[in-house]
Design an enzyme around this catalytic site. Sequence first.
Site, PDB file in Angstrom:
ATOM      1  N   GLY A  35       1.466   3.914  -4.443  1.00  0.00           N
ATOM      2  CA  GLY A  35       1.607   3.441  -3.491  1.00  0.00           C
ATOM      3  C   GLY A  35       3.154   4.723  -3.100  1.00  0.00           C
ATOM      4  O   GLY A  35       3.026   5.083  -3.690  1.00  0.00           O
ATOM      5  N   THR A  36       3.516   3.922  -2.124  1.00  0.00           N
ATOM      6  CA  THR A  36       4.672   5.170  -0.898  1.00  0.00           C
ATOM      7  C   THR A  36       5.233   5.031  -2.177  1.00  0.00           C
ATOM      8  O   THR A  36       6.389   6.097  -2.293  1.00  0.00           O
ATOM      9  CB  THR A  36       4.877   4.548   0.069  1.00  0.00           C
ATOM     10  OG1 THR A  36       5.269   3.624   0.188  1.00  0.00           O
ATOM     11  CG2 THR A  36       3.532   4.501   0.674  1.00  0.00           C
ATOM     12  N   GLY A 105      -0.627  -4.252  -3.356  1.00  0.00           N
ATOM     13  CA  GLY A 105      -0.710  -3.676  -1.767  1.00  0.00           C
ATOM     14  C   GLY A 105      -1.250  -2.600  -1.376  1.00  0.00           C
ATOM     15  O   GLY A 105      -2.440  -2.686  -0.773  1.00  0.00           O
ATOM     16  N   GLY A 106      -1.752  -1.877  -2.428  1.00  0.00           N
ATOM     17  CA  GLY A 106      -2.464  -0.490  -2.231  1.00  0.00           C
ATOM     18  C   GLY A 106      -3.827  -0.967  -2.577  1.00  0.00           C
ATOM     19  O   GLY A 106      -4.296   0.000  -3.204  1.00  0.00           O
ATOM     20  N   GLU A 112      -2.559  -0.521 -12.570  1.00  0.00           N
ATOM     21  CA  GLU A 112      -1.234  -0.557 -12.857  1.00  0.00           C
ATOM     22  C   GLU A 112      -1.124  -1.573 -14.176  1.00  0.00           C
ATOM     23  O   GLU A 112       0.098  -1.136 -14.627  1.00  0.00           O
ATOM     24  CB  GLU A 112      -0.817  -0.958 -11.199  1.00  0.00           C
ATOM     25  CG  GLU A 112      -1.143  -0.002 -10.114  1.00  0.00           C
ATOM     26  CD  GLU A 112      -0.332  -0.714  -8.982  1.00  0.00           C
ATOM     27  OE1 GLU A 112      -0.099   0.276  -8.234  1.00  0.00           O
ATOM     28  OE2 GLU A 112      -0.333  -2.366  -8.600  1.00  0.00           O
TER      29      GLU A 112
HETATM   30  C1  5RP Z   1      -0.670  -0.785  -5.455  1.00  0.00           C
HETATM   31  C2  5RP Z   1       0.888  -0.907  -5.371  1.00  0.00           C
HETATM   32  C3  5RP Z   1       1.930  -0.847  -4.723  1.00  0.00           C
HETATM   33  O1  5RP Z   1       2.734  -0.193  -5.751  1.00  0.00           O
HETATM   34  C4  5RP Z   1       2.818  -1.643  -3.926  1.00  0.00           C
HETATM   35  O2  5RP Z   1       1.692  -2.234  -3.199  1.00  0.00           O
HETATM   36  C5  5RP Z   1       3.934  -0.725  -3.742  1.00  0.00           C
HETATM   37  O3  5RP Z   1       3.657   0.169  -2.468  1.00  0.00           O
HETATM   38  P1  5RP Z   1       4.251   0.824  -1.417  1.00  0.00           P
HETATM   39  O4  5RP Z   1       5.350   1.479  -2.842  1.00  0.00           O
HETATM   40  O5  5RP Z   1       3.739   1.672  -0.527  1.00  0.00           O
HETATM   41  O6  5RP Z   1       5.393  -0.209  -0.693  1.00  0.00           O
HETATM   42  O7  5RP Z   1       0.985  -2.244  -6.265  1.00  0.00           O
HETATM   43  O8  5RP Z   1      -1.536  -1.451  -5.830  1.00  0.00           O
END
Ligand code: 5RP
Length: 264
Positions: A35-36, A105-106, A112
Site C-alpha cells: 500500500g501507499t 484495500g490494496g 500481509e
Molecule cells: C493492501 C493493504 C494496505 O496496507 C492498506 O490498503 C493501506 O493502504 P494505504 O497505505 O495505501 O492506505 O492492506 O492490501
Amino acid sequence: MYENLSPQDAAKYAAGKQAVRMYAKEGAHLGLGSGTTSGWFVRALGEEVARGLRVTGVPTSTSTRDLALSLGIPLMDVNDLEAPLDVTVDGPDEVDRDGDMIKGGGACLLWERLVAEASGKMVCIADESKLVEHLGNFPLPIEVVMFGWEATRRSVVALLSDLGYRDVKTIDVVRRVRDGVPVVTDSGNYILDVRLGRITDKGLLDTNLNWIAGVVENGLFTGIASELIVAAPDGKVRVIEPRARNSPRIPSWRSKAIGATDGM
Ligand code: 5RP
C-alpha cells in the site's frame, strides 16, 4: 528528501521514517507491508540501504517486491526464514485503539497476514486519518477462491445476517472490480468487499469468516499489531501501544511455527 508531498503523503512518510528509525537495525530481517503508506516506509528504508545499512526484506505483495528491488533492498522468500522476522511494518485502511485493523484495500491481505504471522512483532504505520473510534466504515475485504465465489458470497451474507449485521437482503457484499474487470490477487483469488458500518464483535467476525468454505482470508486483523506509529502532516509522530489485544486469533504459536519442517 521528497519535496512537495501532499499533507497525507507527508504524514505517511513521517510514519514510515519513524519505523525505519526504530526498527531498521543492522542485520534486521523485516517484513515489508503493502500500500501507499508502506511504500513510504520502503522508500525510507531504501535511503538507509543506499547509505550502507544491511537488512533483508520479505515483501507482502508483488508491487512491494518490485519497489524494494528498484531501491536495492535485498529480499528473501518467506519460505526460507529460519527464524521469525524481527518485525513487519505495514499500513491499515482503518485502525482502532486496540490496534485492530481493516486491511486489504490494496488486495494484499493474505500475504500481509502471512508475513505478519511469521514475525516476532507487527507494527502498524498510519497517517492520523486512519485512526478511528470503531472499525467498519471502510468496506471489509474478504479474499475468496475463484471457484464457486458466488456461493461463497452468499455464505458470507448468511453469516453476517446470523451475526446481526442487518437483514440478509440489505447486506451488500460485492466482488471487487477495477476498470471493468474483477480484481485478482497475487495468489489468484477474488476480493469481496462488505460495508458493515460498525463492526461489533471483531474477534467473532474474524474467526467465523474464515470458517466459510471458499474464504481464504479476511481483512479484519485482530490482535496482530503490537504498536501503532501514527503521524500528522506536520511530521509529528505518536507511538501508541494498543489499548487491548483480545483476539481468538492472537498467534501465540507463530514463533513455534517458524522452523517446523514438513512431516513434523
Ligand atoms: C493492501 C493493504 C494496505 O496496507 C492498506 O490498503 C493501506 O493502504 P494505504 O497505505 O495505501 O492506505 O492492506 O492490501
